[in-house]
Enzyme design. Sequence first.
Site, PDB file in Angstrom:
ATOM      1  N   ASN A  10       0.864  -1.180   0.000  1.00 38.32           N
ATOM      2  CA  ASN A  10       0.000   0.000   0.000  1.00 38.32           C
ATOM      3  C   ASN A  10       0.903   1.233   0.000  1.00 38.32           C
ATOM      4  OD1 ASN A  10      -1.835   2.023   0.512  1.00 38.32           O
ATOM      5  ND2 ASN A  10      -2.421   1.312   2.556  1.00 38.32           N
ATOM      6  N   TRP A  11       1.002   1.861  -1.156  1.00 37.16           N
ATOM      7  CA  TRP A  11       1.917   3.002  -1.298  1.00 37.16           C
ATOM      8  C   TRP A  11       1.359   4.287  -0.700  1.00 37.16           C
ATOM      9  CZ3 TRP A  11       4.214   2.634  -7.000  1.00 37.16           C
ATOM     10  CH2 TRP A  11       5.094   1.535  -7.047  1.00 37.16           C
ATOM     11  N   LYS A  12       0.110   4.255  -0.275  1.00 33.03           N
ATOM     12  CA  LYS A  12      -0.533   5.433   0.322  1.00 33.03           C
ATOM     13  C   LYS A  12      -0.312   6.676  -0.565  1.00 33.03           C
ATOM     14  CE  LYS A  12      -0.313   3.219   4.785  1.00 33.03           C
ATOM     15  NZ  LYS A  12      -0.309   3.336   6.213  1.00 33.03           N
ATOM     16  N   HIS A  96      -9.696   0.906   4.828  1.00 35.73           N
ATOM     17  CA  HIS A  96      -8.429   1.089   5.550  1.00 35.73           C
ATOM     18  C   HIS A  96      -8.681   2.026   6.738  1.00 35.73           C
ATOM     19  CE1 HIS A  96      -4.354   2.348   6.504  1.00 35.73           C
ATOM     20  NE2 HIS A  96      -3.948   1.251   5.880  1.00 35.73           N
ATOM     21  N   GLU A 166      -5.562  -5.444  10.545  1.00 37.21           N
ATOM     22  CA  GLU A 166      -4.545  -4.435  10.848  1.00 37.21           C
ATOM     23  C   GLU A 166      -4.874  -3.779  12.189  1.00 37.21           C
ATOM     24  OE1 GLU A 166      -2.420  -2.780   7.234  1.00 37.21           O
ATOM     25  OE2 GLU A 166      -4.366  -1.833   7.179  1.00 37.21           O
ATOM     26  N   GLY A 172       2.162   2.106  11.341  1.00 34.45           N
ATOM     27  CA  GLY A 172       3.119   3.196  11.540  1.00 34.45           C
ATOM     28  C   GLY A 172       4.004   3.004  12.765  1.00 34.45           C
ATOM     29  N   GLY A 238       2.830  -1.290   4.387  1.00 34.76           N
ATOM     30  CA  GLY A 238       2.772   0.147   4.112  1.00 34.76           C
ATOM     31  C   GLY A 238       4.151   0.688   3.773  1.00 34.76           C
TER      32      GLY A 238
HETATM   33  P1  PGA Z   1       2.756   0.301   7.841  1.00 27.09           P
HETATM   34  O1  PGA Z   1       1.289   0.537   7.236  1.00 27.09           O
HETATM   35  O2  PGA Z   1       3.267  -0.986   7.257  1.00 27.09           O
HETATM   36  O3  PGA Z   1       3.535   1.491   7.405  1.00 27.09           O
HETATM   37  O4  PGA Z   1       2.608   0.216   9.330  1.00 27.09           O
HETATM   38  C1  PGA Z   1       0.411  -0.529   7.077  1.00 27.09           C
HETATM   39  C2  PGA Z   1      -0.890  -0.067   6.519  1.00 27.09           C
HETATM   40  O5  PGA Z   1      -1.338   1.051   6.804  1.00 27.09           O
HETATM   41  O6  PGA Z   1      -1.534  -0.808   5.742  1.00 27.09           O
END
Ligand code: PGA
Length: 254
Positions: A10-12, A96, A166, A172, A238
Site C-alpha cells: 500500500n503506497w498510500k 483502511h 490491521e 506506523g 505500508g
Molecule cells: P505500515 O502501514 O506498514 O507502514 O505500518 C500498514 C498499513 O497502513 O496498511
Amino acid sequence: MKSGKIIVGNWKMGPESLAEAEDLFKKIEAGVAKKSGLEVIICPSFVHLAELSKISKKKILLGAQDVFFESAGSYTGQVSLQMLKNLGVTHVIVGHSERRALGESDEMINKKVALALKEKIIPIVCIGETARDEDGQYLFAIKNQIEKALAGISRKLLPSIIIAYEPVWKIGADSPMDSSDIHQMMIFIKKAIVDFYKIKTSLAGQILPTPILYGGAVETVEAGKILREGGANGLLVGRQSLEPEAFLQIIKSA
Ligand code: PGA
C-alpha cells in the site's frame, strides 16, 4: 483457498512523481520471482495507476487504495470501480483505518465490498481495533466490523474476498504485533466469519476460503515469522513497500 501467500504493498500518498513511481514499480517487478501461487499486489495512488498498468509485465497485480461506492453519477472527486477495472485493476483496498478515520462508515464499506464483488474486483477489506482493553471489548469491535462489511454478501463469494487484519495501533509503529498474538487473531477472525455464515464444520478454520492477511509495521525481519508462526495468509505492507529492497525481501519470505 489458494495455498500461496498474498503480499500487498500500500503506497498510500507516495511516491510524489510518476517517474519515481515507475522506477519503484520496475525495481519491484524485476525482483519478483515467478512462484506458483504467490501473488504480489501493488496499490499505488489513483493518479499513477494508468501509467503503471501500461508498464506492468503482469508479474505484479494492480490494486487501488479506495473506490467510490456508487458505480456512476455526479460525484465530484470520486473514482468509480468501472474506471479502475478499465485500467486492469484487480483488487481494491476497502475500509483502511486511515479512511475510516476520515469518516468512512461500515455502511459505506459494505456498499464498496458489494460493488467490487459485482464487478469481479477482489476487495481487500481492512479491519482492526484502534486500541486494546483488558476486558477484550476490542474483539467485539472487530467482529462487528466483519459482520457489517459482509452484510448481505453471499457465502459463495467468500473465495473472492481478502480480509486484512490491521491493529490500528500497530500501523506506523516500530515493530509488528507478536506472531503468537497474530495467530490468535487469525483464529478469532476465521471463527467470526464461520459463525456469521453459520458454516457447520469442525474444520471450518482450515476450509475457510477467505485469505486473511496481517498488516501493521510489517518489516523484513518479522515477515517470515508472521506468515509461518502467525498463520497469516499474506501481508499488507505500508512504509516498507516504498523501499524496493526491503519489500523484495518481504516477498521472498513468502
Ligand atoms: P505500515 O502501514 O506498514 O507502514 O505500518 C500498514 C498499513 O497502513 O496498511
